[in-house]
Design a protein around this motif. Structure first.
Motif, PDB file in Angstrom:
ATOM      1  N   VAL A 114      11.499   5.023 -10.260  1.00  0.00           N
ATOM      2  CA  VAL A 114      11.608   4.795  -8.817  1.00  0.00           C
ATOM      3  C   VAL A 114      13.075   4.785  -8.389  1.00  0.00           C
ATOM      4  CG1 VAL A 114      11.267   3.061  -7.008  1.00  0.00           C
ATOM      5  CG2 VAL A 114       9.401   3.620  -8.572  1.00  0.00           C
ATOM      6  N   LEU A 115      13.913   4.105  -9.137  1.00  0.00           N
ATOM      7  CA  LEU A 115      15.325   4.024  -8.762  1.00  0.00           C
ATOM      8  C   LEU A 115      15.989   5.396  -8.794  1.00  0.00           C
ATOM      9  CD1 LEU A 115      17.596   2.156  -7.891  1.00  0.00           C
ATOM     10  CD2 LEU A 115      18.118   1.782 -10.296  1.00  0.00           C
ATOM     11  N   ASP A 116      15.632   6.218  -9.749  1.00  0.00           N
ATOM     12  CA  ASP A 116      16.237   7.547  -9.885  1.00  0.00           C
ATOM     13  C   ASP A 116      15.546   8.621  -9.050  1.00  0.00           C
ATOM     14  OD1 ASP A 116      18.044   6.481 -11.682  1.00  0.00           O
ATOM     15  OD2 ASP A 116      16.869   7.054 -13.450  1.00  0.00           O
ATOM     16  N   GLY A 117      14.373   8.332  -8.488  1.00  0.00           N
ATOM     17  CA  GLY A 117      13.571   9.363  -7.840  1.00  0.00           C
ATOM     18  C   GLY A 117      13.710   9.512  -6.346  1.00  0.00           C
ATOM     19  N   GLY A 118      14.588   8.757  -5.699  1.00  0.00           N
ATOM     20  CA  GLY A 118      14.692   8.797  -4.240  1.00  0.00           C
ATOM     21  C   GLY A 118      15.320  10.066  -3.732  1.00  0.00           C
ATOM     22  N   PRO A 119      15.539  10.186  -2.445  1.00  0.00           N
ATOM     23  CA  PRO A 119      15.359   9.161  -1.419  1.00  0.00           C
ATOM     24  C   PRO A 119      13.887   8.998  -1.037  1.00  0.00           C
ATOM     25  CG  PRO A 119      16.118  11.179  -0.390  1.00  0.00           C
ATOM     26  CD  PRO A 119      16.087  11.420  -1.879  1.00  0.00           C
ATOM     27  N   TYR A 120      13.581   7.837  -0.481  1.00  0.00           N
ATOM     28  CA  TYR A 120      12.210   7.523  -0.079  1.00  0.00           C
ATOM     29  C   TYR A 120      12.144   7.263   1.418  1.00  0.00           C
ATOM     30  CZ  TYR A 120      11.357   6.929  -5.036  1.00  0.00           C
ATOM     31  OH  TYR A 120      11.256   7.146  -6.380  1.00  0.00           O
ATOM     32  N   PHE A 121      11.059   7.723   2.010  1.00  0.00           N
ATOM     33  CA  PHE A 121      10.783   7.488   3.423  1.00  0.00           C
ATOM     34  C   PHE A 121       9.328   7.059   3.548  1.00  0.00           C
ATOM     35  CE2 PHE A 121      14.207  10.484   3.219  1.00  0.00           C
ATOM     36  CZ  PHE A 121      15.081  10.032   4.188  1.00  0.00           C
ATOM     37  N   PHE A 122       9.063   6.096   4.413  1.00  0.00           N
ATOM     38  CA  PHE A 122       7.720   5.648   4.716  1.00  0.00           C
ATOM     39  C   PHE A 122       7.536   5.766   6.222  1.00  0.00           C
ATOM     40  CE2 PHE A 122       8.778   3.635   0.727  1.00  0.00           C
ATOM     41  CZ  PHE A 122       7.629   3.831  -0.023  1.00  0.00           C
ATOM     42  N   ASN A 123       6.663   6.681   6.634  1.00  0.00           N
ATOM     43  CA  ASN A 123       6.452   6.936   8.066  1.00  0.00           C
ATOM     44  C   ASN A 123       7.774   7.229   8.786  1.00  0.00           C
ATOM     45  OD1 ASN A 123       3.683   6.499   7.759  1.00  0.00           O
ATOM     46  ND2 ASN A 123       3.925   4.307   8.089  1.00  0.00           N
ATOM     47  N   ALA A 124       8.576   8.094   8.209  1.00  0.00           N
ATOM     48  CA  ALA A 124       9.852   8.549   8.760  1.00  0.00           C
ATOM     49  C   ALA A 124      10.929   7.464   8.810  1.00  0.00           C
ATOM     50  CB  ALA A 124       9.670   9.171  10.144  1.00  0.00           C
ATOM     51  N   VAL A 125      10.712   6.342   8.143  1.00  0.00           N
ATOM     52  CA  VAL A 125      11.707   5.279   8.079  1.00  0.00           C
ATOM     53  C   VAL A 125      12.315   5.297   6.674  1.00  0.00           C
ATOM     54  CG1 VAL A 125      12.092   2.785   8.194  1.00  0.00           C
ATOM     55  CG2 VAL A 125      10.480   3.862   9.766  1.00  0.00           C
ATOM     56  N   GLY A 126      13.644   5.369   6.609  1.00  0.00           N
ATOM     57  CA  GLY A 126      14.328   5.426   5.324  1.00  0.00           C
ATOM     58  C   GLY A 126      14.270   4.100   4.581  1.00  0.00           C
ATOM     59  N   LEU A 127      14.281   4.201   3.261  1.00  0.00           N
ATOM     60  CA  LEU A 127      14.237   3.017   2.402  1.00  0.00           C
ATOM     61  C   LEU A 127      15.488   2.975   1.539  1.00  0.00           C
ATOM     62  CD1 LEU A 127      12.796   0.582   1.108  1.00  0.00           C
ATOM     63  CD2 LEU A 127      11.649   2.200  -0.402  1.00  0.00           C
ATOM     64  N   TYR A 128      16.227   1.906   1.647  1.00  0.00           N
ATOM     65  CA  TYR A 128      17.410   1.662   0.836  1.00  0.00           C
ATOM     66  C   TYR A 128      16.959   0.949  -0.433  1.00  0.00           C
ATOM     67  CZ  TYR A 128      21.418  -1.272  -0.522  1.00  0.00           C
ATOM     68  OH  TYR A 128      22.405  -1.938  -1.219  1.00  0.00           O
ATOM     69  N   LEU A 129      17.379   1.429  -1.602  1.00  0.00           N
ATOM     70  CA  LEU A 129      17.046   0.801  -2.875  1.00  0.00           C
ATOM     71  C   LEU A 129      18.292   0.638  -3.725  1.00  0.00           C
ATOM     72  CD1 LEU A 129      13.821   2.542  -4.242  1.00  0.00           C
ATOM     73  CD2 LEU A 129      14.060   0.173  -3.526  1.00  0.00           C
ATOM     74  N   GLY A 159       0.814  -1.213   0.000  1.00  0.00           N
ATOM     75  CA  GLY A 159       0.000   0.000   0.000  1.00  0.00           C
ATOM     76  C   GLY A 159       0.848   1.264   0.000  1.00  0.00           C
ATOM     77  N   CYS A 160       1.904   1.280   0.828  1.00  0.00           N
ATOM     78  CA  CYS A 160       2.809   2.441   0.884  1.00  0.00           C
ATOM     79  C   CYS A 160       3.512   2.649  -0.452  1.00  0.00           C
ATOM     80  CB  CYS A 160       3.871   2.242   1.964  1.00  0.00           C
ATOM     81  SG  CYS A 160       3.273   2.345   3.650  1.00  0.00           S
ATOM     82  N   ILE A 161       3.985   1.555  -1.023  1.00  0.00           N
ATOM     83  CA  ILE A 161       4.728   1.652  -2.285  1.00  0.00           C
ATOM     84  C   ILE A 161       3.840   2.169  -3.406  1.00  0.00           C
ATOM     85  CG2 ILE A 161       5.716   0.187  -4.097  1.00  0.00           C
ATOM     86  CD1 ILE A 161       7.290  -1.220  -1.913  1.00  0.00           C
ATOM     87  N   VAL A 162       2.653   1.633  -3.522  1.00  0.00           N
ATOM     88  CA  VAL A 162       1.740   2.086  -4.578  1.00  0.00           C
ATOM     89  C   VAL A 162       1.384   3.559  -4.375  1.00  0.00           C
ATOM     90  CG1 VAL A 162      -0.581   1.796  -5.533  1.00  0.00           C
ATOM     91  CG2 VAL A 162       0.857  -0.206  -5.115  1.00  0.00           C
ATOM     92  N   ALA A 163       1.147   3.970  -3.132  1.00  0.00           N
ATOM     93  CA  ALA A 163       0.788   5.361  -2.850  1.00  0.00           C
ATOM     94  C   ALA A 163       1.946   6.315  -3.144  1.00  0.00           C
ATOM     95  CB  ALA A 163       0.346   5.505  -1.397  1.00  0.00           C
ATOM     96  N   LYS A 164       3.161   5.944  -2.799  1.00  0.00           N
ATOM     97  CA  LYS A 164       4.324   6.825  -2.988  1.00  0.00           C
ATOM     98  C   LYS A 164       4.843   6.809  -4.418  1.00  0.00           C
ATOM     99  CE  LYS A 164       5.246   8.123   1.324  1.00  0.00           C
ATOM    100  NZ  LYS A 164       5.456   9.449   1.823  1.00  0.00           N
ATOM    101  N   TRP A 165       4.951   5.622  -5.005  1.00  0.00           N
ATOM    102  CA  TRP A 165       5.578   5.497  -6.318  1.00  0.00           C
ATOM    103  C   TRP A 165       4.614   5.718  -7.473  1.00  0.00           C
ATOM    104  CZ3 TRP A 165       8.805   0.479  -5.169  1.00  0.00           C
ATOM    105  CH2 TRP A 165       9.832   0.796  -4.268  1.00  0.00           C
ATOM    106  N   LYS A 166       3.315   5.538  -7.230  1.00  0.00           N
ATOM    107  CA  LYS A 166       2.282   5.719  -8.253  1.00  0.00           C
ATOM    108  C   LYS A 166       2.669   5.064  -9.594  1.00  0.00           C
ATOM    109  CE  LYS A 166       0.622  10.113  -6.323  1.00  0.00           C
ATOM    110  NZ  LYS A 166       1.057   9.847  -4.998  1.00  0.00           N
ATOM    111  N   PRO A 167       2.834   3.758  -9.586  1.00  0.00           N
ATOM    112  CA  PRO A 167       3.269   3.078 -10.811  1.00  0.00           C
ATOM    113  C   PRO A 167       2.168   3.071 -11.876  1.00  0.00           C
ATOM    114  CG  PRO A 167       2.675   1.469  -9.152  1.00  0.00           C
ATOM    115  CD  PRO A 167       2.602   2.823  -8.485  1.00  0.00           C
ATOM    116  N   LYS A 168       2.602   3.105 -13.126  1.00  0.00           N
ATOM    117  CA  LYS A 168       1.668   2.978 -14.252  1.00  0.00           C
ATOM    118  C   LYS A 168       1.306   1.509 -14.453  1.00  0.00           C
ATOM    119  CE  LYS A 168       3.534   6.977 -16.649  1.00  0.00           C
ATOM    120  NZ  LYS A 168       4.276   7.458 -17.804  1.00  0.00           N
TER     121      LYS A 168
END
Length: 116
Positions: free
Chosen positions: A86-101, A51-60
Protein backbone atom coordinates in the motif's frame (compact mmCIF):
# COMPACT_ATOMS: atom_id res chain seq x y z
CA UNK A 1 -17.41 29.61 56.09
CA UNK A 2 -14.27 27.57 55.64
CA UNK A 3 -12.65 26.65 52.41
CA UNK A 4 -10.70 23.47 52.06
CA UNK A 5 -7.87 23.67 49.61
CA UNK A 6 -6.11 20.53 48.53
CA UNK A 7 -2.64 20.45 47.19
CA UNK A 8 -1.09 17.37 45.67
CA UNK A 9 2.43 16.71 46.71
CA UNK A 10 4.81 14.30 45.05
CA UNK A 11 4.02 11.61 47.61
CA UNK A 12 0.30 11.73 46.69
CA UNK A 13 0.82 11.26 42.96
CA UNK A 14 0.54 7.75 41.60
CA UNK A 15 3.64 6.44 39.95
CA UNK A 16 3.26 4.49 36.73
CA UNK A 17 6.16 2.51 35.45
CA UNK A 18 6.03 0.63 32.18
CA UNK A 19 8.69 -1.85 31.24
CA UNK A 20 10.85 -0.29 28.54
CA UNK A 21 11.01 -3.57 26.61
CA UNK A 22 7.21 -3.62 26.25
CA UNK A 23 7.15 0.00 25.07
CA UNK A 24 9.96 -0.65 22.59
CA UNK A 25 8.12 -3.71 21.24
CA UNK A 26 4.92 -1.70 20.71
CA UNK A 27 6.81 1.14 19.01
CA UNK A 28 8.56 -1.31 16.70
CA UNK A 29 5.23 -2.98 15.87
CA UNK A 30 3.73 0.37 14.84
CA UNK A 31 6.81 1.21 12.75
CA UNK A 32 6.49 -2.10 10.92
CA UNK A 33 2.71 -2.32 10.58
CA UNK A 34 1.12 1.15 10.64
CA UNK A 35 0.59 3.93 8.13
CA UNK A 36 -0.65 7.45 8.82
CA UNK A 37 -3.18 8.72 6.31
CA UNK A 38 -5.17 11.86 5.64
CA UNK A 39 -7.62 12.78 2.93
CA UNK A 40 -6.81 16.04 1.19
CA UNK A 41 -10.22 17.69 1.38
CA UNK A 42 -13.38 16.06 2.71
CA UNK A 43 -12.93 12.63 4.23
CA UNK A 44 -15.42 9.77 4.55
CA UNK A 45 -16.93 8.48 7.77
CA UNK A 46 -15.26 5.48 9.45
CA UNK A 47 -17.50 2.80 7.92
CA UNK A 48 -17.19 4.27 4.41
CA UNK A 49 -13.44 4.73 4.88
CA UNK A 50 -12.98 1.09 5.83
CA UNK A 51 -15.08 -0.05 2.87
CA UNK A 52 -13.12 2.16 0.43
CA UNK A 53 -9.78 1.01 1.79
CA UNK A 54 -10.63 -2.69 1.61
CA UNK A 55 -12.00 -2.28 -1.94
CA UNK A 56 -8.98 -0.30 -3.22
CA UNK A 57 -6.13 -1.94 -1.33
CA UNK A 58 -7.46 -5.53 -1.37
CA UNK A 59 -5.46 -6.62 1.68
CA UNK A 60 -4.59 -10.27 2.26
CA UNK A 61 -4.73 -9.71 6.01
CA UNK A 62 -6.74 -7.58 8.40
CA UNK A 63 -6.63 -3.76 8.63
CA UNK A 64 -7.57 -1.87 11.80
CA UNK A 65 -8.43 1.83 11.42
CA UNK A 66 -8.14 4.44 14.12
CA UNK A 67 -9.57 7.87 13.36
CA UNK A 68 -7.64 10.85 14.61
CA UNK A 69 -8.03 14.63 14.70
CA UNK A 70 -8.08 16.89 11.64
CA UNK A 71 -8.98 14.09 9.23
CA UNK A 72 -5.97 11.92 10.01
CA UNK A 73 -6.30 8.19 10.50
CA UNK A 74 -3.98 5.31 11.26
CA UNK A 75 -4.19 2.05 9.34
CA UNK A 76 -2.64 -0.88 11.20
CA UNK A 77 -1.95 -3.97 9.10
CA UNK A 78 -1.48 -7.44 10.53
CA UNK A 79 0.33 -8.38 7.31
CA UNK A 80 3.58 -6.53 6.67
CA UNK A 81 3.35 -7.33 2.96
CA UNK A 82 0.03 -5.42 2.76
CA UNK A 83 1.51 -2.39 4.51
CA UNK A 84 4.53 -2.25 2.18
CA UNK A 85 2.42 -2.79 -0.96
CA UNK A 86 0.00 0.00 0.00
CA UNK A 87 2.75 2.46 0.90
CA UNK A 88 4.61 1.82 -2.36
CA UNK A 89 1.52 1.54 -4.58
CA UNK A 90 0.09 5.07 -4.55
CA UNK A 91 -1.09 7.63 -5.33
CA UNK A 92 -4.57 6.84 -4.06
CA UNK A 93 -7.85 8.64 -4.63
CA UNK A 94 -11.26 7.89 -3.15
CA UNK A 95 -14.15 9.55 -5.00
CA UNK A 96 -11.73 12.06 -6.56
CA UNK A 97 -10.30 13.03 -3.16
CA UNK A 98 -6.54 12.54 -2.76
CA UNK A 99 -5.12 10.47 0.08
CA UNK A 100 -1.87 11.40 1.79
CA UNK A 101 0.02 8.40 3.21
CA UNK A 102 3.25 8.04 5.13
CA UNK A 103 4.90 5.44 7.30
CA UNK A 104 4.47 5.51 11.04
CA UNK A 105 6.53 8.08 12.92
CA UNK A 106 7.05 8.19 16.66
CA UNK A 107 5.47 11.14 18.46
CA UNK A 108 3.19 11.96 15.51
CA UNK A 109 1.51 15.34 15.95
CA UNK A 110 -1.34 16.16 13.56
CA UNK A 111 -0.95 19.88 14.30
CA UNK A 112 2.63 19.88 13.05
CA UNK A 113 2.34 17.43 10.15
CA UNK A 114 3.30 19.00 6.83
CA UNK A 115 1.43 17.58 3.84
CA UNK A 116 3.88 18.92 1.26
Amino acid sequence: MTSNTYKLVAVDRPKIELPSQRINTQIQFMRDHALIGKFIGLWPMEKALHGCIVAKWKPKGHITLQLGPKGFFIAIFNCLEDQNRVLDGGPYFFNAVGLYLRGWIDCFNSNKEDLS
